[in-house]
Every structure is written in structure tokens, then in C-alpha cells.
Motif scaffolding. Structure first.
Motif, PDB file in Angstrom:
ATOM      1  N   ALA A  26       2.308  25.365  31.259  1.00 56.50           N
ATOM      2  CA  ALA A  26       2.038  23.889  32.015  1.00 56.50           C
ATOM      3  C   ALA A  26       2.934  22.890  31.757  1.00 56.50           C
ATOM      4  O   ALA A  26       3.379  22.141  32.606  1.00 56.50           O
ATOM      5  CB  ALA A  26       0.482  23.536  31.398  1.00 56.50           C
ATOM      6  N   GLU A  29       6.339  23.689  33.603  1.00 53.93           N
ATOM      7  CA  GLU A  29       6.382  23.923  35.104  1.00 53.93           C
ATOM      8  C   GLU A  29       6.430  22.426  35.707  1.00 53.93           C
ATOM      9  O   GLU A  29       7.095  22.152  36.768  1.00 53.93           O
ATOM     10  CB  GLU A  29       4.653  24.329  35.453  1.00 53.93           C
ATOM     11  CG  GLU A  29       4.514  24.081  36.891  1.00 53.93           C
ATOM     12  CD  GLU A  29       3.071  23.887  37.232  1.00 53.93           C
ATOM     13  OE1 GLU A  29       2.540  23.825  38.348  1.00 53.93           O
ATOM     14  OE2 GLU A  29       2.072  23.654  36.063  1.00 53.93           O
ATOM     15  N   SER A  30       6.133  21.547  34.819  1.00 50.47           N
ATOM     16  CA  SER A  30       6.040  20.141  35.748  1.00 50.47           C
ATOM     17  C   SER A  30       7.592  19.532  35.203  1.00 50.47           C
ATOM     18  O   SER A  30       7.802  18.458  35.881  1.00 50.47           O
ATOM     19  CB  SER A  30       5.136  18.984  34.544  1.00 50.47           C
ATOM     20  OG  SER A  30       3.825  19.406  34.727  1.00 50.47           O
ATOM     21  N   ALA A  37       0.969  26.837  36.309  1.00 53.69           N
ATOM     22  CA  ALA A  37       0.200  27.255  35.185  1.00 53.69           C
ATOM     23  C   ALA A  37      -0.960  27.848  35.896  1.00 53.69           C
ATOM     24  O   ALA A  37      -1.804  28.598  34.823  1.00 53.69           O
ATOM     25  CB  ALA A  37       0.015  26.015  34.647  1.00 53.69           C
ATOM     26  N   ALA A  59      -4.143  22.658  29.711  1.00 58.87           N
ATOM     27  CA  ALA A  59      -3.227  22.590  30.928  1.00 58.87           C
ATOM     28  C   ALA A  59      -2.953  21.236  31.456  1.00 58.87           C
ATOM     29  O   ALA A  59      -1.884  20.808  31.447  1.00 58.87           O
ATOM     30  CB  ALA A  59      -3.566  23.544  31.972  1.00 58.87           C
ATOM     31  N   THR A  60      -3.753  20.472  31.198  1.00 62.27           N
ATOM     32  CA  THR A  60      -3.624  18.943  31.609  1.00 62.27           C
ATOM     33  C   THR A  60      -2.894  18.022  30.884  1.00 62.27           C
ATOM     34  O   THR A  60      -2.036  17.600  31.106  1.00 62.27           O
ATOM     35  CB  THR A  60      -5.138  18.252  31.805  1.00 62.27           C
ATOM     36  OG1 THR A  60      -5.903  19.052  32.910  1.00 62.27           O
ATOM     37  CG2 THR A  60      -4.857  16.706  32.394  1.00 62.27           C
ATOM     38  N   SER A  63       0.607  19.687  30.871  1.00 58.43           N
ATOM     39  CA  SER A  63       1.409  19.349  32.359  1.00 58.43           C
ATOM     40  C   SER A  63       1.787  18.068  32.230  1.00 58.43           C
ATOM     41  O   SER A  63       2.766  17.457  32.390  1.00 58.43           O
ATOM     42  CB  SER A  63       0.507  19.531  33.277  1.00 58.43           C
ATOM     43  OG  SER A  63       1.014  19.470  34.404  1.00 58.43           O
ATOM     44  N   HIS A 118       1.119  20.890  44.239  1.00 57.20           N
ATOM     45  CA  HIS A 118       2.129  21.350  44.090  1.00 57.20           C
ATOM     46  C   HIS A 118       3.074  21.199  45.527  1.00 57.20           C
ATOM     47  O   HIS A 118       4.169  21.821  45.925  1.00 57.20           O
ATOM     48  CB  HIS A 118       2.218  22.876  43.855  1.00 57.20           C
ATOM     49  CG  HIS A 118       1.568  23.264  42.519  1.00 57.20           C
ATOM     50  ND1 HIS A 118       1.997  22.763  41.553  1.00 57.20           N
ATOM     51  CD2 HIS A 118       0.554  24.079  42.591  1.00 57.20           C
ATOM     52  CE1 HIS A 118       1.426  23.272  40.322  1.00 57.20           C
ATOM     53  NE2 HIS A 118       0.355  23.922  41.156  1.00 57.20           N
ATOM     54  N   ARG A 147      -3.385  16.029  37.859  1.00 59.44           N
ATOM     55  CA  ARG A 147      -3.133  17.128  37.228  1.00 59.44           C
ATOM     56  C   ARG A 147      -4.812  17.284  36.460  1.00 59.44           C
ATOM     57  O   ARG A 147      -5.278  18.766  36.614  1.00 59.44           O
ATOM     58  CB  ARG A 147      -2.189  17.398  36.143  1.00 59.44           C
ATOM     59  CG  ARG A 147      -0.766  17.149  36.491  1.00 59.44           C
ATOM     60  CD  ARG A 147      -0.343  18.037  37.494  1.00 59.44           C
ATOM     61  NE  ARG A 147      -0.141  19.539  37.247  1.00 59.44           N
ATOM     62  CZ  ARG A 147       0.197  20.215  37.939  1.00 59.44           C
ATOM     63  NH1 ARG A 147       0.005  20.375  39.033  1.00 59.44           N
ATOM     64  NH2 ARG A 147       0.404  21.518  37.282  1.00 59.44           N
TER      65      ARG A 147
END
Length: 195
Positions: A26, A29-30, A37, A59-60, A63, A118, A147
């Protein structure tokens, strides 16, 4: 290459260290990574639905922190790091076009739509936000909202509907989220034209 990367990411869900990997995926990815993620989040939440909310929180947070790293890359290290990363993914031309044409308000809207859907890729928008100097506090708030909404909505869907929702999420949720993002953009344009 993309298929191997996807398969490797999916294999992480079965490991004892899956939560750590979810945070890592995560985060990157950002800012620099290609695979979302969600690829790791979905099988983890399906395997352990009682932990879906925990996974959404991990994940939040990761991210958002990754988005902040992307903002810093765009703001302080565009030429040295961000530009080569964008070039590697074939996103440099799109990035430069967006940088030249996107205003402050539109970029805030893109932060929300990329966080939810995304579209455009979140790494492009986070780097762009830093490159054009979007206020970091505003950036963090939009990242938390967008997110968080994405991951907690996925957690809710998986907790409520379980395995049968997986096919829907993997195949159709992106289209629905893209349609919602399109509606947001149209509302913004209408607001700008008529106000």
C-alpha cells in the motif's frame, strides 16, 4: 513481467507476514509501485473476514504515508527520482501533459478520484501534487478520505457478502468507481461553468 508481479503479490496474502506486506505494498503503490494494494487486501480479507477492518486501516495508513512520500518525491526530487520512475512506467508524457494543464482545484479532484478508483494512477497524482506544490495538509486530508473510503468500502463489502462479492469487486468495482469519478468530474466542471 506484470503477470509475475501480480502473482508474487497474490502469494504474499498466504504468509504470516501478510499484514506487513499489505502495509509495504500500500505504501509503495502510492508513490512508485504498479500493482494496487487491493490485490493483496482482497484475499487477506476473504481469508480472515474478522480482520477486514484491521486490514483496511493498515492499507489506508500505509497508502497515505506512501502518498506523502510521493508528494515529497514530486516536490523535492522530481528530476533525480520521480522523473525516472514515471519514465520507467511509461507515464512521463501523461504526467508532463497533466502538469502543464491541471490547475490546483482540478488536482484536488484528481487526488480524490485516483484515491478512490486509481484513475489516473495514484502514484502519478501524488508526485504531481508535490511537483506543483499542493498544500501538504490538504493533500493528506484528501488522501485519508479517498483511500480510507476505498479500503473501508471494500472491507464492508467483503464482510457483508463474502466470497460471492469477490468476482464483482475484481471485475466491476473499478468500472463503477470510474463512473462515480466521472460524475464527480462532471459536477466539478458544471460548477465551474455555471458559478
Amino acid at each position: 513481467m506484470l503477470r509475475r508481479l501480480y502473482d508474487w503479490t497474490m502469494s504474499l496474502a498466504a504468509r504470516k507476514s501478510a499484514e506487513v506486506w499489505l502495509g509495504v505494498i500500500a505504501f509503495v503503490e502510492s508513490s512508485v509501485f504498479l500493482v494496487p494494494a487491493d490485490v493483496l487486501f482482497l484475499p487477506m480479507a476473504l481469508a480472515r473476514p474478522e480482520k477486514a477492518w484491521r486490514y483496511a486501516l493498515i492499507a489506508t495508513v500505509a497508502s497515505v504515508l506512501g502518498g506523502i512520500a510521493g508528494w515529497y518525491l514530486g516536490h523535492y526530487a522530481y528530476e533525480a527520482i520521480a522523473k525516472p520512475v514515471l519514465e520507467f512506467y511509461g507515464k512521463l508524457e501523461a504526467f508532463e501533459a497533466m502538469k502543464a494543464s491541471v490547475g490546483y482545484e482540478m488536482l484536488v479532484l484528481l487526488l480524490i478520484t485516483s484515491g478512490l478508483t486509481h484513475l489516473p494512477p495514484i502514484k502519478v497524482v501524488t508526485i504531481l501534487a508535490g511537483a506543483i506544490n499542493i498544500n501538504l495538509g490538504l493533500f493528506i486530508i484528501t488522501a485519508i478520505v479517498a483511500r480510507g473510503a476505498r479500503f473501508f468500502l471494500l472491507a464492508w463489502l467483503l464482510r457483508r457478502y463474502g466470497e460471492e462479492i469477490r468476482d464483482f469487486i475484481e471485475k466491476r468495482l473499478g468500472m463503477i468507481a470510474a463512473a462515480c469519478a466521472g460524475v464527480l468530474i462532471l459536477l466539478f466542471i458544471a460548477y465551474r461553468v455555471y458559478m
